[in-house]
Design an enzyme around this catalytic site. Structure first.
Site, PDB file in Angstrom:
ATOM      1  N   ASP A   1      48.653  -2.453  -1.281  1.00 19.84           N
ATOM      2  CA  ASP A   1      47.819  -2.257  -0.090  1.00 19.84           C
ATOM      3  C   ASP A   1      48.645  -1.819   1.115  1.00 19.84           C
ATOM      4  O   ASP A   1      48.107  -1.287   2.083  1.00 19.84           O
ATOM      5  CB  ASP A   1      47.097  -3.567   0.258  1.00 19.84           C
ATOM      6  CG  ASP A   1      45.623  -3.536  -0.116  1.00 19.84           C
ATOM      7  OD1 ASP A   1      45.063  -2.424  -0.240  1.00 19.84           O
ATOM      8  OD2 ASP A   1      45.020  -4.611  -0.270  1.00 19.84           O
TER       9      ASP A   1
ATOM     10  N   GLN B   1      41.558  -8.635  -2.843  1.00 15.66           N
ATOM     11  CA  GLN B   1      40.454  -7.999  -2.126  1.00 15.66           C
ATOM     12  C   GLN B   1      40.067  -8.837  -0.905  1.00 15.66           C
ATOM     13  O   GLN B   1      39.805 -10.026  -1.010  1.00 15.66           O
ATOM     14  CB  GLN B   1      39.244  -7.840  -3.067  1.00 15.66           C
ATOM     15  CG  GLN B   1      38.059  -7.126  -2.458  1.00 15.66           C
ATOM     16  CD  GLN B   1      38.343  -5.676  -2.111  1.00 15.66           C
ATOM     17  OE1 GLN B   1      38.955  -4.954  -2.879  1.00 15.66           O
ATOM     18  NE2 GLN B   1      37.912  -5.240  -0.945  1.00 15.66           N
TER      19      GLN B   1
ATOM     20  N   LYS C   1      37.749   0.585  -7.875  1.00 19.10           N
ATOM     21  CA  LYS C   1      39.190   0.596  -8.174  1.00 19.10           C
ATOM     22  C   LYS C   1      39.431   0.594  -9.683  1.00 19.10           C
ATOM     23  O   LYS C   1      40.324   1.281 -10.179  1.00 19.10           O
ATOM     24  CB  LYS C   1      39.864  -0.609  -7.508  1.00 19.10           C
ATOM     25  CG  LYS C   1      39.971  -0.446  -6.002  1.00 19.10           C
ATOM     26  CD  LYS C   1      40.196  -1.759  -5.267  1.00 19.10           C
ATOM     27  CE  LYS C   1      40.159  -1.489  -3.756  1.00 19.10           C
ATOM     28  NZ  LYS C   1      40.175  -2.686  -2.936  1.00 19.10           N
TER      29      LYS C   1
END
Length: 283
Positions: free
Chosen positions: A118, A95, A51
């Site tokens: 997300d 995460q 990322k």
């Protein structure tokens, strides 16, 4: 035809980089993504590095906050509250998975809906199902982009999704439905699964079982999108949920693992971050 998510994501990231380069003159800064990583899971660290690398390519500011697995839920909620209140932060990503003592649902819900890159926040999920503007989860968004890139006509097609997770199965089924496909969702309790999957003109597989879908489960000329990422129990190499070598000759279009849906997930995270930034700037 094999759809390379790697190639497509490279092309899309280059296009985003051109767009982001214009932002400092227009808005005074570039989008800012903050990733919170708890613990030392090697796979999570690898994803977070990916990322950060993608952010660099696109020109997005990336901050990674590393915390030990001993962090309390309250401490983590405190960090999220600070980031929610910080006007220079456009996207927040925690995460997953988190350590067992932390409630994942509570953490996801704590992230501001407008910074939830997300697409996991309950309000974003609800908005997707109510056909309202929302941030769409990265992997399902990537799947639809790959179908579009390959020129697949989704409207009117029979689509079968194997898997019903909140992260992939359910949202990708909804996106296909929104594009006027006729969608069937299959799972571990589906009776005679092969007879259902053979009906599919578009088959999306997201169940996390190595090489689960075999050639006899796929109809001639089907489009097969493999979302799974597994370790082959024999070779230890990465493989998908589809037995690629056996299914590829029957499929008209198929995605490989690795190099298929995976790179598109990170690419769509960049798109979601830019979208959150532009929504904020438009307010």
């Amino acid at each position: 035809m094999i759809i390379s998510g790697k190639d497509l994501s490279t092309k899309l990231k280059a296009e985003m980089a051109v767009q982001v380069a214009t932002f400092p003159a227009k808005y005074g800064r570039v989008p800012h993504l903050v990733v919170i990583l708890v613990g030392d899971d090697p796979a999570s660290h690898s994803y977070v590095r990916g990322k950060a690398k993608a952010s660099e390519v696109v020109g997005i500011k990336n901050t990674t906050i590393l915390k030990p697995s001993t962090i309390t839920e309250q401490e983590l909620l405190g960090i999220i509250a600070e980031l929610n209140a910080d006007d220079t932060v456009d996207g927040i990503l925690v995460q997953l998975p988190l350590p067992d003592h932390i409630n994942e649902a509570r953490i996801i819900e704590a992230i501001s809906k407008d910074k939830d890159v997300d697409g996991f926040h309950p309000l974003n999920v609800a908005a997707l199902w109510m056909k309202q503007p929302c941030t769409v989860a990265c992997t399902p968004r990537g799947v639809i982009k790959m179908l579009d890139e390959a020129g697949v006509e989704i409207k009117g097609k029979r689509a079968v999704v194997i898997g019903r997770s909140q992260i992939v199965g359910l949202p990708v089924a909804k996106l296909l439905l929104d594009r006027n496909a006729t969608v069937t969702i299959c799972h571990s309790k589906t009776v005679d699964l092969p007879s259902v999957t053979r009906e599919a003109e578009i088959l999306v597989v997201a169940i996390g079982r190595p090489r689960f879908v075999t050639a006899d489960m796929v109809s001639e000329g089907a489009v097969v999108i493999d979302v799974g990422v597994n370790r082959d129990p024999v070779t230890g190499k990465l493989c998908g949920d589809v037995d690629f070598d056996a299914v590829e000759p029957k499929a008209s279009i198929i995605t490989p693992v690795p190099g298929g849906v995976g790179p598109m997930t990170i690419c769509c995270l960049m798109e979601n971050t830019i979208d959150c930034f532009l929504k904020k700037m438009g307010k």
